[in-house]
Design an enzyme around this catalytic site. Structure first.
Site, PDB file in Angstrom:
ATOM      1  CB  ALA A   1      -0.927  -0.015   1.218  1.00 59.67           C
ATOM      2  CG  ASP A   2       4.745   0.925   1.633  1.00 60.16           C
ATOM      3  OD1 ASP A   2       4.252  -0.005   0.961  1.00 60.16           O
ATOM      4  OD2 ASP A   2       5.872   0.849   2.165  1.00 60.16           O
TER       5      ASP A   2
END
Length: 258
Positions: A108-109
């Site tokens: 996600a990052d």
């Protein structure tokens, strides 16, 4: 106002956006043992300190690379903000053309950073994020997320050296006076700092060679300013790249809701 949370393995970065302006931001330790109420009271104190209340927040988005923490955070948002948070993950609109073998494997990052990077700096682009792991993301001139590299973070390497070598002390990551250390601490600092500078320059140079158009290199994460100060290969240090990406994703996924 929009509340954004970037949950990393070591730290969680929180931010409050009023329109396009990042009004406030905080960095706290990521804790897998905290309950929804403990997170609620901690965030209440942070907001109150800058004159804000839960009711001032109209939307929340969370990016996390620590799945066990999400249950408590989601319940905290519902209980204290009375808001169902938007979670960066499967089903969220990103606008990214991901060329990974399995796009669901992209953290996600890294997705959030890519969204912000393309929006702010265009493409082609290389994003280096100095976190618990050091990640390298390559976006080509067609704004396609092609993949990247993942390496142990600088703190992981430092702690491993301390843990495995009986006579080596735990040290602060800092610039030594000279590349040639005159004592154990300065020698370790030289090896760690310049070893990582060499890693960044080596990986980024090889990625640059894959592009016909020179990509811009963006660095983010806690140690980005230190590494960038020792290398000309980094073009921009953007400490709030991930928070910007979260705000952009929130807007992209709620624009029809007003």
């Amino acid at each position: 106002m929009i509340f954004v949370l970037d949950v990393g393995n070591t730290n969680t970065v929180l931010g409050v956006y009023d329109g396009d302006e990042l009004k406030h931001h905080w960095r706290i330790e990521t804790s897998r043992s905290k309950t929804e109420d403990e997170y609620g009271m901690m965030i209440k104190a942070l907001l109150n300190h800058v004159g804000l209340q839960f009711s001032d927040i109209r939307g929340i988005i969370i990016s996390s690379v620590v799945p066990p923490i999400m249950f408590a955070l989601e319940r905290m948002c519902l209980k204290y903000f009375h808001i169902k948070p938007l979670i960066v993950g499967p089903g969220i609109k990103t606008g990214l053309d991901i060329k990974y073998d399995n796009p669901r494997e992209v953290g996600a990052d890294r997705i959030v950073n890519a969204v912000a990077g393309i929006h702010l700096y265009g493409s082609p682009l290389i994003i280096v994020d100095f976190g618990t792991a050091t990640t390298y993301c390559y976006i080509n001139e067609h704004k396609q997320y092609m993949g990247g590299a993942i390496a142990p973070g600088i703190m992981i390497s430092t702690e491993a050296l301390f843990a495995r070598a009986a006579k080596l002390p735990r040290i602060e990551i800092a610039r030594p006076d000279d590349i040639i250390g005159k004592n154990t601490v300065s020698a370790m600092q030289a090896g760690i700092l310049y070893g990582y500078v060499g890693q960044v320059e080596g990986i980024v140079s090889r990625m640059k060679a894959k592009s016909k158009i020179p990509p811009k290199v963006i660095a983010t994460g806690g140690l980005a300013p230190l590494i960038a100060s020792e290398s000309d290969i980094i073009d921009v240090v953007d400490p709030f790249l991930t928070l910007t990406g979260l705000k952009l994703l929130y807007e992209k996924n709620t624009e029809k809701k007003g």
